[in-house]
Design a protein around this motif. Sequence first.
Motif, PDB file in Angstrom:
ATOM      1  N   UNK A  93       1.251  -1.362  -0.218  1.00 35.89           N
ATOM      2  CA  UNK A  93       0.581  -0.397  -0.386  1.00 35.89           C
ATOM      3  C   UNK A  93       1.030   1.641   0.239  1.00 35.89           C
ATOM      4  N   UNK A  94       1.811   1.311   0.452  1.00 32.01           N
ATOM      5  CA  UNK A  94       2.905   2.233   0.675  1.00 32.01           C
ATOM      6  C   UNK A  94       3.399   3.047  -0.854  1.00 32.01           C
ATOM      7  N   UNK A  95       3.968   1.924  -1.280  1.00 30.01           N
ATOM      8  CA  UNK A  95       4.677   1.711  -2.598  1.00 30.01           C
ATOM      9  C   UNK A  95       3.539   1.897  -3.840  1.00 30.01           C
ATOM     10  N   UNK A  96       1.826   1.535  -3.341  1.00 32.24           N
ATOM     11  CA  UNK A  96       0.927   2.037  -4.720  1.00 32.24           C
ATOM     12  C   UNK A  96       0.700   3.734  -4.022  1.00 32.24           C
ATOM     13  N   UNK A 267       5.833   1.726 -13.981  1.00 27.13           N
ATOM     14  CA  UNK A 267       7.166   1.927 -13.948  1.00 27.13           C
ATOM     15  C   UNK A 267       7.265   2.699 -12.660  1.00 27.13           C
ATOM     16  N   UNK A 268       6.087   3.807 -12.279  1.00 23.54           N
ATOM     17  CA  UNK A 268       6.121   3.957 -10.661  1.00 23.54           C
ATOM     18  C   UNK A 268       6.517   3.062  -9.656  1.00 23.54           C
ATOM     19  N   UNK A 269       5.455   2.131 -10.053  1.00 29.31           N
ATOM     20  CA  UNK A 269       5.222   0.645  -8.994  1.00 29.31           C
ATOM     21  C   UNK A 269       6.541  -0.173  -8.678  1.00 29.31           C
ATOM     22  N   UNK A 303       9.455 -10.690  -5.000  1.00 33.95           N
ATOM     23  CA  UNK A 303       8.480  -9.008  -5.392  1.00 33.95           C
ATOM     24  C   UNK A 303       9.000  -9.011  -6.637  1.00 33.95           C
ATOM     25  N   UNK A 304       9.716  -9.386  -7.651  1.00 33.80           N
ATOM     26  CA  UNK A 304       9.656  -9.451  -8.799  1.00 33.80           C
ATOM     27  C   UNK A 304       7.891  -9.019  -9.557  1.00 33.80           C
ATOM     28  N   UNK A 305       8.112 -10.967  -8.802  1.00 34.51           N
ATOM     29  CA  UNK A 305       7.025 -11.568  -9.726  1.00 34.51           C
ATOM     30  C   UNK A 305       5.598 -10.742  -9.869  1.00 34.51           C
ATOM     31  N   UNK A 306       5.988 -10.106  -8.082  1.00 30.44           N
ATOM     32  CA  UNK A 306       4.695  -9.076  -8.042  1.00 30.44           C
ATOM     33  C   UNK A 306       4.915  -7.511  -8.977  1.00 30.44           C
ATOM     34  N   UNK A 307       5.953  -7.308  -9.254  1.00 36.95           N
ATOM     35  CA  UNK A 307       6.286  -6.562 -10.471  1.00 36.95           C
ATOM     36  C   UNK A 307       6.210  -6.511 -11.558  1.00 36.95           C
ATOM     37  N   UNK A 308       6.763  -8.179 -12.206  1.00 40.36           N
ATOM     38  CA  UNK A 308       5.912  -8.841 -12.807  1.00 40.36           C
ATOM     39  C   UNK A 308       3.970  -8.480 -13.440  1.00 40.36           C
ATOM     40  N   UNK A 309       4.002  -9.079 -12.313  1.00 40.50           N
ATOM     41  CA  UNK A 309       2.313  -9.629 -12.241  1.00 40.50           C
ATOM     42  C   UNK A 309       1.337  -7.821 -12.110  1.00 40.50           C
ATOM     43  N   UNK A 310       1.832  -6.615 -11.664  1.00 37.11           N
ATOM     44  CA  UNK A 310       1.481  -5.244 -12.419  1.00 37.11           C
ATOM     45  C   UNK A 310       1.309  -5.064 -13.378  1.00 37.11           C
ATOM     46  N   UNK A 311       2.935  -5.152 -13.928  1.00 45.35           N
ATOM     47  CA  UNK A 311       3.629  -4.319 -15.837  1.00 45.35           C
ATOM     48  C   UNK A 311       2.007  -5.230 -15.975  1.00 45.35           C
ATOM     49  N   UNK A 312       1.667  -7.067 -16.033  1.00 44.05           N
ATOM     50  CA  UNK A 312       0.885  -7.348 -16.850  1.00 44.05           C
ATOM     51  C   UNK A 312      -0.559  -6.817 -16.781  1.00 44.05           C
ATOM     52  N   UNK A 313      -1.201  -6.417 -15.558  1.00 46.10           N
ATOM     53  CA  UNK A 313      -2.208  -6.311 -14.822  1.00 46.10           C
ATOM     54  C   UNK A 313      -2.506  -4.426 -15.747  1.00 46.10           C
TER      55      UNK A 313
END
Length: 331
Positions: A93-96, A267-269, A303-313
């Motif tokens: 949530x802090x990053x979002x 990119x921001x996330x 964390x890297x998988x989460x970032x990948x999921x965010x990009x895809x989403x």
Amino acid sequence: MLRRRLIGILPVFLGVSLIVFVLLRLAPGDPLSLLVPDGSSQAEVERIRHEWGLDRSVPVQYWEFLKKATLGDFGESYKYREPVSKLVLERLPATVELALLSLLISTMVAIPIGIVSAVRRNSALWDHGTMSLALLGTSMPPFWLGIMLIIVLGGQLNLLPVGGRLTYGIELTHITGLYLLDSILTLNWEAFSDACRHIIMPAFTMGVVMAAMAARITRSSMLDVLGQDYITTARIKGLPERTVILKHCLRNSLCTIVTILGIQLGTLLAGSIIIETVFSWPGVGSLLIQAIGYRDYRVVQFTVLLFAFIYILVNLLLDFVYTWIDPRVRI
């Protein structure tokens, strides 16, 4: 189309997970330093290595990781000794919150500047002046701007806090984890004011740098549309210039603008690592830096998988937004 995109997510995740898994184990360092107490015997070291599965080959470790990951189990952090998914999602949530506010600042700055620069093309002040500032913003490293803001606003003028999300001692009921939203929902205006003071510098640092690129893209897209025949026709029909610019020109430029804004959101996330470190922002980015330093493999992998999921989403959402902006995309 949606089904094909969803099916394509699986190989992306497999590829990302494999690359991260292998590179982490090729890097120097051993996570056993976090697990083994000082003064342990060699037998104790080997026992702990076996207990955590670090004595197995990399392919076997990767296969075990995949099997557990399909069940939602990404393991336990070597350093913090708690599930990595819980550890990372607590900081998400802090990053979002930081990313969304930065995107808002970027949008509010970039789109008006890009529109005015395109409409007043080649003017000394509005076009050359603003595009020169945009070029300066694109060339300026975000961490340098952040450090300058800390020195001036936080150090010399003492106007804003230089780190953290909330001043110690201020109570806030956590609902969503987004401090600004939670303080509004609970009508806690003291916490809202303090959270604003903490977030404004990191959000401004990220937002301004992103706004520079978005302003240049907005101007370029607007200029392409302004040269089209239907814009000339709209003016010949006697439509007000405001209607021509906002309804006909901007609407047909939105696909390009939304694309760059969507890319910026991803990119921001995922790219807030440096800014979170500079401002001691307790988000996922700062946690990732700490995990890399500690060789906490499992935190880094998740964390890297989460970032990948965010990009895809974000990319999936952009596809739906395109069809709403321009119905021709559906065809």
